[in-house]
Design a protein around this motif. Structure first.
Motif, mmCIF file in Angstrom:
data_model
loop_
_atom_site.group_PDB
_atom_site.id
_atom_site.type_symbol
_atom_site.label_atom_id
_atom_site.label_comp_id
_atom_site.label_asym_id
_atom_site.label_seq_id
_atom_site.Cartn_x
_atom_site.Cartn_y
_atom_site.Cartn_z
ATOM 1 N N ALA A 1 -25.285 -1.970 -3.798
ATOM 2 C CA ALA A 1 -24.855 -1.894 -2.400
ATOM 3 C C ALA A 1 -23.343 -2.035 -2.255
ATOM 4 N N ALA A 2 -22.617 -2.048 -3.373
ATOM 5 C CA ALA A 2 -21.185 -2.344 -3.345
ATOM 6 C C ALA A 2 -20.410 -1.398 -2.441
ATOM 7 N N ALA A 3 -20.703 -0.098 -2.517
ATOM 8 C CA ALA A 3 -19.940 0.865 -1.717
ATOM 9 C C ALA A 3 -20.150 0.628 -0.226
ATOM 10 N N PHE A 4 -21.388 0.300 0.174
ATOM 11 C CA PHE A 4 -21.664 0.048 1.585
ATOM 12 C C PHE A 4 -21.013 -1.258 2.050
ATOM 13 N N LEU A 5 -21.033 -2.262 1.205
ATOM 14 C CA LEU A 5 -20.384 -3.525 1.552
ATOM 15 C C LEU A 5 -18.875 -3.352 1.656
ATOM 16 N N HIS A 6 -18.311 -2.562 0.770
ATOM 17 C CA HIS A 6 -16.875 -2.272 0.844
ATOM 18 C C HIS A 6 -16.557 -1.563 2.169
ATOM 19 N N ARG A 7 -17.423 -0.649 2.560
ATOM 20 C CA ARG A 7 -17.217 0.067 3.814
ATOM 21 C C ARG A 7 -17.274 -0.908 4.995
ATOM 22 N N TYR A 8 -18.214 -1.837 4.936
ATOM 23 C CA TYR A 8 -18.327 -2.820 6.019
ATOM 24 C C TYR A 8 -17.084 -3.703 6.081
ATOM 25 N N ASP A 9 -16.590 -4.139 4.948
ATOM 26 C CA ASP A 9 -15.394 -4.973 4.933
ATOM 27 C C ASP A 9 -14.225 -4.268 5.602
ATOM 28 N N GLY A 10 -14.156 -2.941 5.429
ATOM 29 C CA GLY A 10 -13.055 -2.187 6.027
ATOM 30 C C GLY A 10 -13.265 -1.856 7.497
ATOM 31 N N LEU A 11 -14.540 -1.823 7.935
ATOM 32 C CA LEU A 11 -14.837 -1.382 9.298
ATOM 33 C C LEU A 11 -15.239 -2.503 10.243
ATOM 34 N N ALA A 12 -15.443 -3.698 9.725
ATOM 35 C CA ALA A 12 -16.069 -4.772 10.510
ATOM 36 C C ALA A 12 -15.434 -4.971 11.876
ATOM 37 N N GLU A 13 -14.102 -4.912 11.939
ATOM 38 C CA GLU A 13 -13.415 -5.167 13.212
ATOM 39 C C GLU A 13 -13.476 -3.974 14.154
ATOM 40 N N PRO B 1 -33.066 -1.376 -2.717
ATOM 41 C CA PRO B 1 -34.256 -1.401 -3.574
ATOM 42 C C PRO B 1 -34.187 -0.430 -4.746
ATOM 43 N N SER B 2 -34.725 -0.853 -5.854
ATOM 44 C CA SER B 2 -34.934 0.007 -7.021
ATOM 45 C C SER B 2 -36.432 0.200 -7.190
ATOM 46 N N ARG B 3 -36.826 0.962 -8.184
ATOM 47 C CA ARG B 3 -38.246 1.202 -8.399
ATOM 48 C C ARG B 3 -38.969 -0.029 -8.940
ATOM 49 N N ARG B 4 -38.237 -1.066 -9.246
ATOM 50 C CA ARG B 4 -38.889 -2.316 -9.643
ATOM 51 C C ARG B 4 -39.463 -3.061 -8.441
ATOM 52 N N VAL B 5 -39.054 -2.654 -7.235
ATOM 53 C CA VAL B 5 -39.622 -3.214 -6.009
ATOM 54 C C VAL B 5 -40.899 -2.442 -5.693
ATOM 55 N N GLU B 6 -42.010 -3.146 -5.508
ATOM 56 C CA GLU B 6 -43.314 -2.493 -5.379
ATOM 57 C C GLU B 6 -43.332 -1.433 -4.277
ATOM 58 N N ALA B 7 -42.756 -1.743 -3.123
ATOM 59 C CA ALA B 7 -42.790 -0.805 -2.004
ATOM 60 C C ALA B 7 -41.968 0.450 -2.266
ATOM 61 N N TRP B 8 -41.117 0.418 -3.292
ATOM 62 C CA TRP B 8 -40.249 1.557 -3.617
ATOM 63 C C TRP B 8 -40.511 2.081 -5.030
ATOM 64 N N ARG B 9 -41.628 1.760 -5.607
ATOM 65 C CA ARG B 9 -41.871 2.112 -7.008
ATOM 66 C C ARG B 9 -41.964 3.615 -7.223
ATOM 67 N N TYR B 10 -42.332 4.360 -6.171
ATOM 68 C CA TYR B 10 -42.469 5.813 -6.307
ATOM 69 C C TYR B 10 -41.234 6.573 -5.830
ATOM 70 N N SER C 1 -36.286 -7.936 7.144
ATOM 71 C CA SER C 1 -36.484 -8.068 5.701
ATOM 72 C C SER C 1 -36.549 -6.729 4.986
ATOM 73 N N GLN C 2 -36.561 -5.637 5.742
ATOM 74 C CA GLN C 2 -36.606 -4.315 5.132
ATOM 75 C C GLN C 2 -35.199 -3.876 4.747
ATOM 76 N N PRO C 3 -34.996 -3.412 3.511
ATOM 77 C CA PRO C 3 -33.638 -3.153 3.022
ATOM 78 C C PRO C 3 -32.875 -2.093 3.804
ATOM 79 N N MET C 4 -33.557 -1.023 4.251
ATOM 80 C CA MET C 4 -32.826 0.008 4.982
ATOM 81 C C MET C 4 -32.509 -0.442 6.406
ATOM 82 N N VAL C 5 -33.333 -1.337 6.956
ATOM 83 C CA VAL C 5 -32.989 -1.950 8.245
ATOM 84 C C VAL C 5 -31.762 -2.835 8.071
ATOM 85 N N THR C 6 -31.719 -3.567 6.955
ATOM 86 C CA THR C 6 -30.556 -4.414 6.666
ATOM 87 C C THR C 6 -29.293 -3.574 6.573
ATOM 88 N N LEU C 7 -29.380 -2.439 5.881
ATOM 89 C CA LEU C 7 -28.215 -1.558 5.765
ATOM 90 C C LEU C 7 -27.822 -1.002 7.123
#
Length: 429
Positions: free
Chosen positions: A10-22, A49-58, A131-137
């Motif tokens: 998630a580094a690229a998205f977090l970097h984007r947030y750091d630059g846009l937060a204000e 999520p990666s495929r190691r997460v059950e809801a995203w395994r496929y 708790s859903q990762p794409m909602v968090t993003l």
């Protein structure tokens, strides 16, 4: 761009947030800023999520996470090609931003989220699961969306919600839409996602939908974005006593598309229809994931999802029906059917029932197969060309899913999308 690799995928998205937060809407509103900062903390700790997460395994998001996106920091103000309107009223978003000049909301209690965020801040993350990762993003980076209220007893007719990616930048857009129907209200919401040919972007919409007692929302979603796009949609829906959510999703585009719906039936006699179809071509992956929570007695749910796969493509269906102990007299049905037009196509199907009540009627199932050889031979023997015969059988397969859509303009939009997909991909299936 200095990105901290310790922040994981998630580094690229977090970097984007750091630059846009204000600069993001609600930056000066404590409740909104707290939500965004909490989302940032969640992503820093757990990533996407990666495929190691059950809801995203496929569904492997690695291609999306390797892509380089840029924020469309200024709205596209010029002319944008618009499809023929299918309703008198229309809310248009271009690259995730509301375009008042292309919209018509006359007679509706509706506004751009960016303009009214101070008044609706308390509604964010009250329906969609944080708790859903794409909602968090989405919570981290949303800039705009539609806020729509249908007052008690009002039949608001039909509204077209149109999201267009202009293709001018390889951007990410995270619209947050808040829709609430009052007691006894009615609305047909026809949602269409489009992009220019070859446009590469991430479209990550989140809907928070509330259906009050005896209200009915018909929600038809048509996703026709480019084969280079990534479309990851999340719907959180709550339906109260006697209310109905009648939903249909058509995924017919995107390199990776996922439509995830979490719906709760919270009062007696509430009902839900979560039908859909997926048209998947060479190199594409389409995922339909649903979680339906029967939390009250005497509720009914219906779900039929059909997937057509061509070339080296992959389809995913994950559907779970939870029947709580208090949800006696539940009537639930779930079916997933896949039609494989190629030996290289693949479908992963995972229907689930989790039942704690003892007086219920629930069933589920899944089938997968190729075009019926006898039916194809029958049509060919009567002089029908091979491509036409195949098209007839594919359309017949999809018809059961599409015909449940009662609204004629919405059904026309679905049939148009099916025709366009077959014209492009049917001959190379």
């Amino acid at each position: 761009m200095n990105i901290d690799p310790s922040q994981g995928n998630a580094a690229a998205f977090l970097h984007r947030y750091d630059g846009l937060a204000e600069r993001l809407p609600g930056a000066t509103i404590p409740a909104v800023r707290a939500l965004r900062d909490a989302a940032a903390g969640t992503l820093r700790a757990g990533g996407l999520p990666s495929r190691r997460v059950e809801a995203w395994r496929y569904t492997d998001l690695a291609p999306m996470l390797r892509a380089e996106f840029r924020e469309a920091l200024t709205a596209v103000d010029g002319a944008v090609a618009m499809p023929v309107p299918r309703a008198d009223r229309r809310a248009v978003f271009v690259d995730g931003r509301f375009r008042a000049d292309l919209s018509s909301l006359d007679g509706l209690v509706a506004a751009s989220l960016a303009e009214v965020i101070e008044t609706v801040a308390g509604r964010l993350n009250t329906v969609a699961s944080a708790s859903q990762p794409m909602v968090t993003l989405n919570t981290l980076l949303f800039e705009d969306g539609l806020v729509l209220e249908v007052p008690e007893g009002v039949d608001a007719g039909r509204l077209e919600l149109l999201s267009v990616a202009s293709g001018e930048t390889a951007s990410t857009v995270h619209p947050r839409h808040l829709v609430r129907l009052g007691r006894g209200a009615r609305l047909v919401l026809l949602e269409t996602a489009l992009s220019t040919a070859g446009a590469r972007h991430l479209h990550n919409p989140v809907f928070e939908i509330e259906v009050a007692p005896e209200a009915k929302l018909t929600h038809v979603r048509v996703q026709r974005e480019s084969a280079s796009a990534y479309h990851l949609a999340h719907l959180g829906v709550r339906v109260e006593e006697g209310g109905t959510y009648d939903g249909f999703v058509l995924n017919a585009g995107g390199r990776i598309s996922r439509s995830e719906t979490h719906l709760a039936l919270l009062g007696p006699r509430a009902a839900a229809h979560l039908n859909g179809a997926q048209l998947v071509a060479e190199g594409q992956l389409a995922d339909m994931t649903t979680a339906l929570d029967h939390a009250a007695p005497n509720c009914a749910s219906r779900q039929t999802v059909k997937t057509v796969l061509a070339g080296r493509s992959r389809g995913v269906f994950q559907g779970k029906i939870l029947v709580r102990r208090e949800a006696q007299k539940t009537d639930g049905y779930q079916m997933n059917q896949a039609l494989l037009l190629s030996e290289e196509a693949e479908i992963d199907s995972k229907p689930q029932l989790e039942i704690y009540a003892d007086d219920v009627k629930c069933s589920h199932g899944a089938t997968a197969g190729a075009l019926d050889a006898d039916s194809l031979f029958y049509l060919r023997a009567r002089g029908i060309p091979a491509d036409t015969a195949r098209s007839m059988l594919v359309r017949a397969f999809l018809q059961e899913a599409v015909e449940v859509v009662e609204d004629e303009p919405a059904r026309d939009a679905l049939e148009e999308a099916v025709s366009a997909w077959w014209d492009q991909h049917g001959g190379v299936a």
